[in-house]
Design a protein around this motif. Structure first.
Motif, PDB file in Angstrom:
ATOM      1  N   ARG A   1       0.832  -1.214   0.000  1.00 12.31           N
ATOM      2  CA  ARG A   1       0.000   0.000   0.000  1.00 12.31           C
ATOM      3  C   ARG A   1       0.858   1.252   0.000  1.00 12.31           C
ATOM      4  NH1 ARG A   1      -4.243   1.184   4.902  1.00 12.31           N
ATOM      5  NH2 ARG A   1      -4.182   3.449   4.813  1.00 12.31           N
ATOM      6  N   GLU A   2       2.045   1.209   0.598  1.00 10.62           N
ATOM      7  CA  GLU A   2       2.922   2.385   0.609  1.00 10.62           C
ATOM      8  C   GLU A   2       3.438   2.695  -0.785  1.00 10.62           C
ATOM      9  OE1 GLU A   2       5.253   2.816   4.665  1.00 10.62           O
ATOM     10  OE2 GLU A   2       5.292   0.717   4.027  1.00 10.62           O
ATOM     11  N   LEU A   3       3.593   1.657  -1.621  1.00 12.14           N
ATOM     12  CA  LEU A   3       4.035   1.877  -3.003  1.00 12.14           C
ATOM     13  C   LEU A   3       2.891   2.375  -3.870  1.00 12.14           C
ATOM     14  CD1 LEU A   3       6.317   1.480  -5.189  1.00 12.14           C
ATOM     15  CD2 LEU A   3       5.253  -0.752  -5.621  1.00 12.14           C
ATOM     16  N   PHE A   4       1.733   1.732  -3.751  1.00 16.58           N
ATOM     17  CA  PHE A   4       0.625   2.033  -4.641  1.00 16.58           C
ATOM     18  C   PHE A   4      -0.139   3.298  -4.253  1.00 16.58           C
ATOM     19  CE2 PHE A   4       0.628  -2.770  -5.187  1.00 16.58           C
ATOM     20  CZ  PHE A   4       1.327  -2.714  -6.395  1.00 16.58           C
ATOM     21  N   ARG A   5      -0.123   3.658  -2.963  1.00 11.33           N
ATOM     22  CA  ARG A   5      -0.885   4.823  -2.503  1.00 11.33           C
ATOM     23  C   ARG A   5      -0.011   5.705  -1.623  1.00 11.33           C
ATOM     24  NH1 ARG A   5      -5.967   1.587  -0.148  1.00 11.33           N
ATOM     25  NH2 ARG A   5      -6.412   3.607   0.815  1.00 11.33           N
ATOM     26  N   PRO A   6       1.048   6.283  -2.207  1.00 11.98           N
ATOM     27  CA  PRO A   6       1.989   7.072  -1.406  1.00 11.98           C
ATOM     28  C   PRO A   6       1.373   8.328  -0.810  1.00 11.98           C
ATOM     29  CG  PRO A   6       2.423   7.360  -3.751  1.00 11.98           C
ATOM     30  CD  PRO A   6       1.419   6.243  -3.636  1.00 11.98           C
ATOM     31  N   GLN A   7       0.228   8.744  -1.315  1.00 14.40           N
ATOM     32  CA  GLN A   7      -0.430   9.948  -0.794  1.00 14.40           C
ATOM     33  C   GLN A   7      -1.182   9.674   0.499  1.00 14.40           C
ATOM     34  OE1 GLN A   7      -1.447   8.154  -3.362  1.00 14.40           O
ATOM     35  NE2 GLN A   7      -3.624   7.720  -3.034  1.00 14.40           N
ATOM     36  N   ASP A   8      -1.389   8.406   0.848  1.00 13.05           N
ATOM     37  CA  ASP A   8      -2.111   8.077   2.076  1.00 13.05           C
ATOM     38  C   ASP A   8      -1.320   8.501   3.306  1.00 13.05           C
ATOM     39  OD1 ASP A   8      -4.060   6.966   0.526  1.00 13.05           O
ATOM     40  OD2 ASP A   8      -3.850   4.915   1.307  1.00 13.05           O
ATOM     41  N   PRO A   9      -1.986   8.855   4.398  1.00 13.02           N
ATOM     42  CA  PRO A   9      -1.265   9.122   5.653  1.00 13.02           C
ATOM     43  C   PRO A   9      -0.544   7.862   6.115  1.00 13.02           C
ATOM     44  CG  PRO A   9      -3.546   9.859   5.779  1.00 13.02           C
ATOM     45  CD  PRO A   9      -3.439   9.042   4.538  1.00 13.02           C
ATOM     46  N   PRO A  10       0.532   7.996   6.884  1.00 16.51           N
ATOM     47  CA  PRO A  10       1.216   6.820   7.416  1.00 16.51           C
ATOM     48  C   PRO A  10       0.235   5.916   8.168  1.00 16.51           C
ATOM     49  CG  PRO A  10       2.528   8.788   7.807  1.00 16.51           C
ATOM     50  CD  PRO A  10       1.201   9.256   7.287  1.00 16.51           C
ATOM     51  N   PHE A  11       0.401   4.609   7.997  1.00 14.12           N
ATOM     52  CA  PHE A  11      -0.574   3.676   8.569  1.00 14.12           C
ATOM     53  C   PHE A  11       0.062   2.460   9.224  1.00 14.12           C
ATOM     54  CE2 PHE A  11       0.449   2.123   4.394  1.00 14.12           C
ATOM     55  CZ  PHE A  11       0.488   0.747   4.546  1.00 14.12           C
ATOM     56  N   ARG A  12       1.386   2.361   9.208  1.00 15.06           N
ATOM     57  CA  ARG A  12       2.018   1.130   9.654  1.00 15.06           C
ATOM     58  C   ARG A  12       1.886   0.925  11.161  1.00 15.06           C
ATOM     59  NH1 ARG A  12       6.024  -0.862   5.987  1.00 15.06           N
ATOM     60  NH2 ARG A  12       6.500  -2.428   7.568  1.00 15.06           N
ATOM     61  N   LEU A  13       1.553  -0.302  11.551  1.00 13.10           N
ATOM     62  CA  LEU A  13       1.582  -0.695  12.954  1.00 13.10           C
ATOM     63  C   LEU A  13       2.986  -1.089  13.372  1.00 13.10           C
ATOM     64  CD1 LEU A  13      -1.668  -2.876  13.098  1.00 13.10           C
ATOM     65  CD2 LEU A  13      -1.358  -0.590  14.053  1.00 13.10           C
ATOM     66  N   THR A  14       3.677  -1.794  12.498  1.00 15.12           N
ATOM     67  CA  THR A  14       5.056  -2.197  12.778  1.00 15.12           C
ATOM     68  C   THR A  14       5.912  -1.936  11.548  1.00 15.12           C
ATOM     69  OG1 THR A  14       4.402  -4.456  12.157  1.00 15.12           O
ATOM     70  CG2 THR A  14       4.612  -3.995  14.497  1.00 15.12           C
ATOM     71  N   LEU A  15       7.074  -1.360  11.767  1.00 12.57           N
ATOM     72  CA  LEU A  15       8.050  -1.237  10.702  1.00 12.57           C
ATOM     73  C   LEU A  15       8.892  -2.512  10.664  1.00 12.57           C
ATOM     74  CD1 LEU A  15       9.083   2.502  11.115  1.00 12.57           C
ATOM     75  CD2 LEU A  15       7.132   1.494   9.904  1.00 12.57           C
ATOM     76  N   ALA A  16       9.815  -2.572   9.723  1.00 12.42           N
ATOM     77  CA  ALA A  16      10.501  -3.841   9.445  1.00 12.42           C
ATOM     78  C   ALA A  16      11.192  -4.436  10.667  1.00 12.42           C
ATOM     79  CB  ALA A  16      11.500  -3.638   8.307  1.00 12.42           C
TER      80      ALA A  16
ATOM     81  N   ALA B   1      11.998  12.928  25.647  1.00 10.05           N
ATOM     82  CA  ALA B   1      12.666  12.341  24.488  1.00 10.05           C
ATOM     83  C   ALA B   1      11.695  12.472  23.317  1.00 10.05           C
ATOM     84  CB  ALA B   1      13.005  10.872  24.751  1.00 10.05           C
ATOM     85  N   ASN B   2      12.144  13.110  22.262  1.00 10.12           N
ATOM     86  CA  ASN B   2      11.284  13.394  21.119  1.00 10.12           C
ATOM     87  C   ASN B   2      11.525  12.379  20.013  1.00 10.12           C
ATOM     88  OD1 ASN B   2      10.212  16.168  21.983  1.00 10.12           O
ATOM     89  ND2 ASN B   2      12.427  16.402  22.195  1.00 10.12           N
ATOM     90  N   VAL B   3      10.451  11.759  19.550  1.00 10.54           N
ATOM     91  CA  VAL B   3      10.530  10.739  18.502  1.00 10.54           C
ATOM     92  C   VAL B   3       9.505  11.076  17.419  1.00 10.54           C
ATOM     93  CG1 VAL B   3      10.257   8.286  17.948  1.00 10.54           C
ATOM     94  CG2 VAL B   3      11.269   8.961  20.137  1.00 10.54           C
ATOM     95  N   ARG B   4       9.955  11.182  16.184  1.00 10.89           N
ATOM     96  CA  ARG B   4       9.019  11.429  15.081  1.00 10.89           C
ATOM     97  C   ARG B   4       8.231  10.154  14.786  1.00 10.89           C
ATOM     98  NH1 ARG B   4      13.541  14.620  13.480  1.00 10.89           N
ATOM     99  NH2 ARG B   4      12.951  16.814  13.265  1.00 10.89           N
ATOM    100  N   LEU B   5       6.977  10.323  14.438  1.00  9.77           N
ATOM    101  CA  LEU B   5       6.145   9.158  14.136  1.00  9.77           C
ATOM    102  C   LEU B   5       6.553   8.505  12.823  1.00  9.77           C
ATOM    103  CD1 LEU B   5       2.617  10.504  15.153  1.00  9.77           C
ATOM    104  CD2 LEU B   5       4.182   9.077  16.494  1.00  9.77           C
ATOM    105  N   GLY B   6       7.081   9.300  11.901  1.00  9.35           N
ATOM    106  CA  GLY B   6       7.554   8.727  10.640  1.00  9.35           C
ATOM    107  C   GLY B   6       6.449   7.986   9.915  1.00  9.35           C
ATOM    108  N   ARG B   7       6.702   6.723   9.595  1.00  8.77           N
ATOM    109  CA  ARG B   7       5.736   5.911   8.848  1.00  8.77           C
ATOM    110  C   ARG B   7       4.754   5.193   9.769  1.00  8.77           C
ATOM    111  NH1 ARG B   7       9.791   2.268   6.599  1.00  8.77           N
ATOM    112  NH2 ARG B   7       8.125   1.120   5.535  1.00  8.77           N
ATOM    113  N   HIS B   8       4.891   5.387  11.080  1.00 10.65           N
ATOM    114  CA  HIS B   8       3.934   4.787  12.000  1.00 10.65           C
ATOM    115  C   HIS B   8       2.564   5.461  11.877  1.00 10.65           C
ATOM    116  CE1 HIS B   8       7.570   3.417  14.298  1.00 10.65           C
ATOM    117  NE2 HIS B   8       6.789   2.377  14.501  1.00 10.65           N
ATOM    118  N   LEU B   9       1.545   4.677  12.110  1.00  7.63           N
ATOM    119  CA  LEU B   9       0.199   5.217  12.276  1.00  7.63           C
ATOM    120  C   LEU B   9       0.195   6.277  13.374  1.00  7.63           C
ATOM    121  CD1 LEU B   9      -3.019   4.544  11.819  1.00  7.63           C
ATOM    122  CD2 LEU B   9      -2.742   3.400  14.029  1.00  7.63           C
ATOM    123  N   GLU B  10      -0.556   7.348  13.175  1.00 10.16           N
ATOM    124  CA  GLU B  10      -0.750   8.306  14.257  1.00 10.16           C
ATOM    125  C   GLU B  10      -1.982   7.889  15.058  1.00 10.16           C
ATOM    126  OE1 GLU B  10      -1.519  13.036  15.227  1.00 10.16           O
ATOM    127  OE2 GLU B  10      -1.449  12.372  13.145  1.00 10.16           O
TER     128      GLU B  10
END
Length: 314
Positions: free
Chosen positions: A59-74, A209-218
């Motif tokens: 979904r990240e490849l096909f719909r890059p405009q979507d808000p970040p949605f990942r529950l777990t990164l690699a 401690a500041n951590v960016r959400l990045g590709r994680h779901l908000e």
């Protein structure tokens, strides 16, 4: 037994071939995913246990405009799969070229030739190949022709329906981290590198401690009780704000700021994992910094009590 990660499907060592593998994206590695992996292992107890997955999520490849949605990164996904007893994780780079691969080539070239799989397992709704051209019926037919066994696993469900990553995302966005944890089998965590912020927390008497959400779901914006795991494995209680800090910021970027209780070391540049437990309150704009400071002090007292109660109940 140590788990091994392979990210080049064209160069799999001989010792990793001949496994029984579960197929899927495994975002979250929730109870439904665990059911799939365990069902496969029960059907093939003598075969090495493996997972075939993709990075990034299609979904990240096909719909890059979507808000970040990942529950777990690699990295988080690999750790969760290893905790289930998976020995080999075949993590296929999902790029434009791979997305064009027809379903038959995926089975022939990847599952059979590259991985040498003995047996595979997936859900009844698993679809794969270019434009999701391959379904479980095709997979069963082609796998049989190649001498690969197949187990189709029915989704694990409760009174609300099948466990799914989509359902867990909704729970987090609605502010129910404890219910998400019940479906994940563990608290949901955000993992990321500690970066420099504007030092407002330190000025308020609560350094963060500041951590960016990045590709994680908000998740739902607000203040949470947390457990913070440091790179050396130590864990600390914490209270975290996730959101756009409307009292002191311009509201342009959501981030996580976690105040680690009874901790004062420098964590800049280090990667920490922050598990969310309870949503104390939703995001709010305060009339003054003094009012914000008083609320943070109150949040901290409440967080200590809730986390103490949680430990005592375990």
């Amino acid at each position: 037994m140590q788990a091994h990660l392979y990210t080049d499907w064209r160069s799999i060592p001989s010792e990793a071939r001949g496994a029984a593998a579960a197929l899927g994206n495994f975002d979250g590695v929730h109870l439904g995913h665990a059911h799939l992996v365990r069902t496969l292992h029960l059907s093939q107890p003598d075969a090495p246990l493996a997972v075939v997955t993709f990075e990034p999520h299609p979904r990240e490849l096909f719909r890059p405009q979507d808000p970040p949605f990942r529950l777990t990164l690699a990295d988080e996904r690999f750790a969760a799969l290893a905790a289930l007893g998976v020995q080999y994780v075949f993590q296929i780079p999902f790029d434009e070229a791979f997305s064009q691969m027809p379903a038959e080539r995926f089975v022939d070239d990847v599952l059979h030739d590259a991985f040498g799989l003995k047996h595979i397992a997936c859900g009844h709704d698993f679809a794969f190949g270019h434009r999701r051209g391959g379904a479980s019926s095709f997979l069963a037919e082609r796998a049989s022709e190649l001498g690969i066994g197949l187990t189709l696993v029915s989704a694990l469900a409760d009174a609300d329906g099948p466990y799914s990553s989509t359902r867990i995302r909704r729970l987090l966005q609605d502010g129910y981290p404890e219910r998400a944890a019940a479906e994940l089998g563990r608290p949901w965590s955000i993992r990321g590198q500690v970066c420099h912020g504007d030092k407002r927390g330190r000025l308020l008497g609560f350094p963060t401690a500041n951590v960016r959400l990045g590709r994680h779901l908000e998740p739902a914006r607000g203040v949470y009780t947390t457990t913070v795991r440091l790179p050396d494995g130590r864990t600390y209680d914490g209270v975290a704000n996730i959101g756009r800090r409307p009292t002191i910021a311009d509201g342009s970027e959501s981030r996580m700021e976690v105040h680690i209780l009874d901790f004062a070391d420098d964590l800049y540049g280090q990667t920490i994992s922050v598990a969310l437990h309870d949503l104390l309150r939703t995001e709010k704009k305060f009339e003054s910094l003094d009012a914000l400071k008083q609320q943070i002090a109150s949040d901290t007292v409440q967080a200590r009590q809730l986390l103490r109660n949680r430990r005592n109940s375990l």
